[in-house]
Motif scaffolding. Structure first.
Motif, PDB file in Angstrom:
ATOM      1  N   TYR A  91      36.410  20.566 -56.572  1.00 37.22           N
ATOM      2  CA  TYR A  91      35.227  20.832 -55.546  1.00 37.22           C
ATOM      3  C   TYR A  91      35.851  20.111 -54.144  1.00 37.22           C
ATOM      4  N   GLY A  92      36.377  19.068 -53.999  1.00 35.06           N
ATOM      5  CA  GLY A  92      36.892  18.527 -53.108  1.00 35.06           C
ATOM      6  C   GLY A  92      37.823  19.322 -52.270  1.00 35.06           C
ATOM      7  N   LEU A  93      38.784  19.736 -53.058  1.00 32.29           N
ATOM      8  CA  LEU A  93      39.798  20.515 -52.600  1.00 32.29           C
ATOM      9  C   LEU A  93      39.628  21.898 -52.208  1.00 32.29           C
ATOM     10  N   SER A  94      38.432  22.334 -52.847  1.00 38.78           N
ATOM     11  CA  SER A  94      38.013  23.711 -52.701  1.00 38.78           C
ATOM     12  C   SER A  94      37.301  23.647 -51.115  1.00 38.78           C
ATOM     13  N   LEU A  95      36.479  22.504 -50.997  1.00 32.92           N
ATOM     14  CA  LEU A  95      35.787  22.525 -49.758  1.00 32.92           C
ATOM     15  C   LEU A  95      36.663  22.515 -48.584  1.00 32.92           C
ATOM     16  N   TRP A  96      37.922  21.855 -48.719  1.00 32.20           N
ATOM     17  CA  TRP A  96      38.894  21.848 -47.840  1.00 32.20           C
ATOM     18  C   TRP A  96      39.489  23.051 -47.360  1.00 32.20           C
ATOM     19  N   PHE A 100      32.675  25.549 -47.839  1.00 30.51           N
ATOM     20  CA  PHE A 100      31.374  25.055 -48.484  1.00 30.51           C
ATOM     21  C   PHE A 100      30.635  26.439 -49.144  1.00 30.51           C
ATOM     22  N   HIS A 101      30.661  27.585 -48.325  1.00 28.92           N
ATOM     23  CA  HIS A 101      29.890  28.716 -48.463  1.00 28.92           C
ATOM     24  C   HIS A 101      30.632  29.517 -49.872  1.00 28.92           C
ATOM     25  N   ILE A 102      31.975  29.413 -49.894  1.00 35.77           N
ATOM     26  CA  ILE A 102      32.589  29.877 -51.244  1.00 35.77           C
ATOM     27  C   ILE A 102      32.671  28.916 -52.306  1.00 35.77           C
ATOM     28  N   ALA A 103      32.944  27.612 -51.824  1.00 36.66           N
ATOM     29  CA  ALA A 103      33.296  26.690 -53.050  1.00 36.66           C
ATOM     30  C   ALA A 103      31.981  26.078 -53.701  1.00 36.66           C
ATOM     31  N   THR A 104      30.952  25.962 -53.071  1.00 39.54           N
ATOM     32  CA  THR A 104      29.694  25.466 -53.679  1.00 39.54           C
ATOM     33  C   THR A 104      29.051  26.186 -54.746  1.00 39.54           C
ATOM     34  N   PRO A 105      28.814  27.495 -54.639  1.00 39.43           N
ATOM     35  CA  PRO A 105      28.366  28.209 -55.552  1.00 39.43           C
ATOM     36  C   PRO A 105      29.128  28.467 -57.196  1.00 39.43           C
ATOM     37  N   ILE A 106      30.319  28.670 -56.716  1.00 43.31           N
ATOM     38  CA  ILE A 106      31.402  28.655 -57.868  1.00 43.31           C
ATOM     39  C   ILE A 106      31.412  27.122 -58.480  1.00 43.31           C
ATOM     40  N   MET A 107      31.555  26.225 -57.786  1.00 39.29           N
ATOM     41  CA  MET A 107      31.696  25.034 -58.667  1.00 39.29           C
ATOM     42  C   MET A 107      30.412  24.407 -59.299  1.00 39.29           C
ATOM     43  N   THR A 108      29.466  25.039 -58.593  1.00 39.62           N
ATOM     44  CA  THR A 108      27.936  24.573 -59.113  1.00 39.62           C
ATOM     45  C   THR A 108      27.870  25.318 -60.660  1.00 39.62           C
ATOM     46  N   PHE A 109      28.125  26.461 -60.593  1.00 40.63           N
ATOM     47  CA  PHE A 109      28.226  27.386 -62.215  1.00 40.63           C
ATOM     48  C   PHE A 109      29.239  26.309 -62.779  1.00 40.63           C
ATOM     49  N   GLY A 135      20.726  27.177 -52.323  1.00 40.31           N
ATOM     50  CA  GLY A 135      19.717  27.068 -51.498  1.00 40.31           C
ATOM     51  C   GLY A 135      19.269  25.841 -50.900  1.00 40.31           C
ATOM     52  N   ALA A 136      19.075  25.066 -51.621  1.00 46.11           N
ATOM     53  CA  ALA A 136      18.457  23.582 -51.393  1.00 46.11           C
ATOM     54  C   ALA A 136      19.515  22.892 -50.549  1.00 46.11           C
ATOM     55  N   LEU A 137      20.701  23.049 -50.777  1.00 46.48           N
ATOM     56  CA  LEU A 137      21.899  22.405 -50.005  1.00 46.48           C
ATOM     57  C   LEU A 137      21.903  23.094 -48.476  1.00 46.48           C
ATOM     58  N   CYS A 138      21.830  24.292 -48.460  1.00 43.43           N
ATOM     59  CA  CYS A 138      21.806  25.074 -47.176  1.00 43.43           C
ATOM     60  C   CYS A 138      20.566  24.414 -46.426  1.00 43.43           C
ATOM     61  N   LEU A 139      19.577  24.575 -46.975  1.00 40.51           N
ATOM     62  CA  LEU A 139      18.242  24.337 -46.537  1.00 40.51           C
ATOM     63  C   LEU A 139      18.397  22.884 -45.850  1.00 40.51           C
ATOM     64  N   LEU A 145      18.952  19.119 -41.115  1.00 38.59           N
ATOM     65  CA  LEU A 145      19.707  17.912 -40.475  1.00 38.59           C
ATOM     66  C   LEU A 145      20.774  18.381 -39.312  1.00 38.59           C
ATOM     67  N   HIS A 146      20.695  20.087 -39.223  1.00 38.32           N
ATOM     68  CA  HIS A 146      21.343  20.652 -38.328  1.00 38.32           C
ATOM     69  C   HIS A 146      22.999  20.131 -38.130  1.00 38.32           C
ATOM     70  N   SER A 147      23.496  20.002 -39.650  1.00 39.82           N
ATOM     71  CA  SER A 147      24.724  19.490 -39.519  1.00 39.82           C
ATOM     72  C   SER A 147      25.814  20.782 -39.982  1.00 39.82           C
ATOM     73  N   TYR A 148      27.170  20.485 -39.558  1.00 44.43           N
ATOM     74  CA  TYR A 148      28.078  21.407 -39.864  1.00 44.43           C
ATOM     75  C   TYR A 148      28.924  21.379 -41.220  1.00 44.43           C
ATOM     76  N   LEU A 149      28.883  22.536 -41.888  1.00 41.89           N
ATOM     77  CA  LEU A 149      29.400  22.450 -43.277  1.00 41.89           C
ATOM     78  C   LEU A 149      31.052  23.019 -43.108  1.00 41.89           C
ATOM     79  N   PRO A 150      31.829  22.515 -44.197  1.00 38.45           N
ATOM     80  CA  PRO A 150      33.116  22.871 -43.940  1.00 38.45           C
ATOM     81  C   PRO A 150      33.322  24.381 -44.194  1.00 38.45           C
ATOM     82  N   GLU A 151      34.036  24.691 -43.320  1.00 37.60           N
ATOM     83  CA  GLU A 151      34.313  26.007 -43.177  1.00 37.60           C
ATOM     84  C   GLU A 151      35.754  26.414 -43.911  1.00 37.60           C
ATOM     85  N   GLY A 152      36.551  25.609 -44.310  1.00 33.52           N
ATOM     86  CA  GLY A 152      37.802  25.776 -45.051  1.00 33.52           C
ATOM     87  C   GLY A 152      39.106  26.149 -44.086  1.00 33.52           C
ATOM     88  N   GLN A 153      40.307  26.035 -44.859  1.00 35.28           N
ATOM     89  CA  GLN A 153      41.470  26.327 -43.929  1.00 35.28           C
ATOM     90  C   GLN A 153      41.842  27.714 -44.149  1.00 35.28           C
TER      91      GLN A 153
END
Length: 155
Positions: A91-96, A100-109, A135-139, A145-153
């Protein structure tokens, strides 16, 4: 002293060390940013509470004479724990890599499937759980928190 009491004391010490190390990190200059201290303090407090609770309940079992001599983990539990640790690293590698928007749903499942096991795995329940967590994490991070989420390489 049982394993649970010593593990609880270790978790408390780890939490206290984390609080000390977090206090050494300089504060952020952004006005709307929660800063680098919020989540480490929160997770260290959870470590301390869990460690304290583990030590207290183990001590209570020891006093009542209910302390059992069962094995710490079965081979199946060891394999599942190793798989969960591997999923965390992935998950850490896939976030990088993909963000976030691709890695999180896949890894959560994937986490849900690993924890549920083959006998209790339900695709519908896993999809609902994944959507709720995502949804909860995005919210939390985007809206509150108005924070930026990892967009990936890659993207």
């Amino acid at each position: 002293m049982t394993k649970d009491i010593s593990l609880g004391a270790f978790l408390c010490a780890l939490g206290l060390a984390g609080i000390y190390l977090t206090a050494q990190v300089p504060s952020s200059t952004f006005t709307d940013d929660p800063g680098p201290h919020l989540f480490p303090y929160f997770s260290c407090a959870i470590l301390i509470l869990c460690g304290f609770g583990m030590a207290i309940t183990a001590r209570g079992r020891e006093v009542r004479g209910q302390d059992s001599q069962e094995s710490f983990m079965t081979p199946t539990e060891v394999a599942r724990s190793a798989l969960l640790i591997g999923l965390l690293v992935l998950y850490g590698l896939s976030l990088w890599l993909v963000g976030f928007h691709i890695a999180t749903p896949i890894m959560t499942f994937a986490f849900y499937a690993c924890i549920a096991g083959r006998e209790r795995l339900s695709i519908l329940r896993g999809a609902i759980y994944t959507a709720a967590v995502y949804g909860a994490l995005c919210l939390l991070f985007i809206t509150f928190l108005h924070s930026y989420l990892p967009e990936g390489q890659v993207f």
